[in-house]
Design a protein around this motif. Structure first.
Motif, PDB file in Angstrom:
ATOM      1  N   LYS A 118      30.753  35.210  47.695  1.00  0.00           N
ATOM      2  CA  LYS A 118      29.889  34.913  46.546  1.00  0.00           C
ATOM      3  C   LYS A 118      28.557  34.329  47.012  1.00  0.00           C
ATOM      4  O   LYS A 118      27.498  34.675  46.485  1.00  0.00           O
ATOM      5  N   ARG A 119      28.603  33.441  48.009  1.00  0.00           N
ATOM      6  CA  ARG A 119      27.366  32.850  48.529  1.00  0.00           C
ATOM      7  C   ARG A 119      26.472  33.914  49.157  1.00  0.00           C
ATOM      8  O   ARG A 119      25.246  33.933  48.911  1.00  0.00           O
ATOM      9  N   THR A 178      24.732  35.953  46.500  1.00  0.00           N
ATOM     10  CA  THR A 178      23.611  35.228  45.884  1.00  0.00           C
ATOM     11  C   THR A 178      22.399  35.238  46.807  1.00  0.00           C
ATOM     12  O   THR A 178      21.267  35.473  46.360  1.00  0.00           O
ATOM     13  N   ASN A 232      19.537  33.492  40.907  1.00  0.00           N
ATOM     14  CA  ASN A 232      20.924  33.082  40.647  1.00  0.00           C
ATOM     15  C   ASN A 232      21.858  34.283  40.487  1.00  0.00           C
ATOM     16  O   ASN A 232      22.668  34.344  39.555  1.00  0.00           O
ATOM     17  N   GLN A 240      24.993  36.557  40.821  1.00  0.00           N
ATOM     18  CA  GLN A 240      26.409  36.239  40.950  1.00  0.00           C
ATOM     19  C   GLN A 240      27.202  37.502  41.295  1.00  0.00           C
ATOM     20  O   GLN A 240      26.981  38.563  40.703  1.00  0.00           O
TER      21      GLN A 240
END
Length: 413
Positions: A322-323, A326, A336, A338
């Protein structure tokens, strides 16, 4: 010998003939015989490969581009690629046979003669499908391109077989290969290193493939820039190339019969690398409407992270994925961003089984397509074997008719 036995009248047999058309006819008879022998060896090799593919049709294996693992495919898909290539060689051999099986007999040296030789009847008696009509072409020109056609078929087969053998030889550089020869008559041991099991039969197939290319290339150079009528391009190289092609294919069939496939080792090789990230990028675009470049960049950065931390795809923490997504979004001025996949969706998209089964295009590695292509190749092989049987029968029937014609001559007072 005949002259001594029968006197001068025996020489009338040579009326309207020349060693040129007799020699050209002899070469075509030998060439077509070798085509049939080679065609049988080709069909046998195709059958052995088809049986091998049918044993493990849906097992997952790595496939490579530019020497690097690229995508997972199924074992049946992999083997069928080589079967289809050999099928094209069968088609080329049939076309070559159609061109070779034309009679030059009766064209004399190159301009026929004043004797009323029935060339069509001679062709029929010898089992030819027709004549090479232009008498200059029959003896002096056609041997060039028919010879080139034969050595070209042999060369194409040698290159295909050489690629397959190189695939297997590359396995022997691995500590634990997934495709190896069964230890026995086709392998050898080192005289000094007791751990070695040398794949001698693989090397033998490759050597014969190289010989095919060598003989074929020799013919091309001998036929190059030669005035018509010379003997340079009327040699035995086309027959020899086909003969070695048959031996190469027979050796290949013996090798395939003794190949051991380790399905678990193959899937382990896939799972140890990142070849499934193509499907991850595709899932993002197809199912989550993520632009291609964004999904591709994220997948690439995911690979960098995983390899940099000595992780397999299955071991990458979901939070890190997920990081990375982003951060990848920021490269495209997405604020932002996602990751639009749940952990379950993310994990599934990285499995080799999912990637193979998700294929939807004709000719792909998915089980349904592999089963269809296996069936199609079985039908193609059946048709080619029937062609071979009918061709042999036609030649046998022609030979019987020729014997009958001679018997009638003998009975004439």
């Amino acid at each position: 010998v005949l002259g001594r036995a029968g006197g001068p009248d025996v020489t009338r047999m040579h009326s309207g003939r020349s060693r040129q058309d007799i020699g050209a006819t002899r070469n075509r008879l030998f060439q077509r015989a070798q085509v049939i022998v080679t065609f049988a060896a080709l069909n046998n090799a195709r059958a052995v490969l088809l049986d091998f593919a049918a044993k493990y049709p849906d097992a997952i294996v790595p496939a490579y581009t530019v020497g690097v693992q690229a995508q997972p495919i199924s074992f049946g898909h992999y083997i069928l690629a080589y079967v289809e290539a050999l099928e094209r060689n069968a088609e080329r051999l049939r076309r070559a046979y159609a061109n070779v099986n034309k009679s030059p007999l009766g064209s004399a040296a190159l301009g026929t003669s004043s004797f009323p030789v029935n060339r069509a009847r001679l062709a029929e008696l010898l089992g030819f499908d027709g004549i090479v009509e232009n008498s200059l072409d029959a003896n002096q020109i056609s041997p060039i391109d028919t010879g080139v056609e034969l050595v070209s078929v042999a060369s194409a087969a040698a290159l295909t077989v050489g690629t397959f053998i190189s695939d297997i030889e590359a396995q022997y550089r691995m500590t634990t290969p997934w495709l190896t020869l069964e230890e026995g008559e086709l392998t050898g041991t080192s005289s000094i290193m007791p751990q070695k099991r040398n794949p001698n039969a693989l090397h033998n197939v490759r050597v014969v493939a190289s010989e095919v290319l060598g003989v074929s290339t020799t013919y091309l150079f001998k036929a190059h820039n030669v005035p018509h009528g010379l003997s340079d391009y009327k040699g035995s190289e086309p027959i020899e190339a086909l003969n070695r092609m048959a031996r190469m294919l027979t050796n290949l069939a013996a090798v395939v019969k003794q190949l051991n496939f380790n399905a678990q080792r193959a899937i382990d090789e896939v799972n140890a690398d990142y070849s499934t990230t193509t499907e991850l990028a595709d899932v993002l675009q197809r199912d989550a409407d993520v632009p291609f470049r964004v999904g591709h960049h994220f997948a690439s950065e995911l690979v960098n992270f995983g390899r940099g931390n000595n992780l397999r795809p299955i071991d990458i923490p979901y939070d890190q994925a997920k990081r990375i997504y982003t951060d990848a979004g920021k490269s495209f001025k997405m604020t932002n961003a996602q990751l639009p996949l749940s952990e379950a969706q993310f994990r599934k998209s990285l499995t080799a089984e999912n990637m193979v089964q998700s294929a939807r295009v004709v000719g792909g590695p998915q089980p349904e397509e592999v089963a269809r292509m296996l069936a199609a190749q079985r039908t193609s092989l059946k048709n080619d074997r029937e062609w071979s049987d009918s061709t042999r029968k036609k030649l046998d029937d022609a030979s019987k008719k020729l014997d009958g014609a001679f018997a009638q001559l003998k009975s004439v007072p």
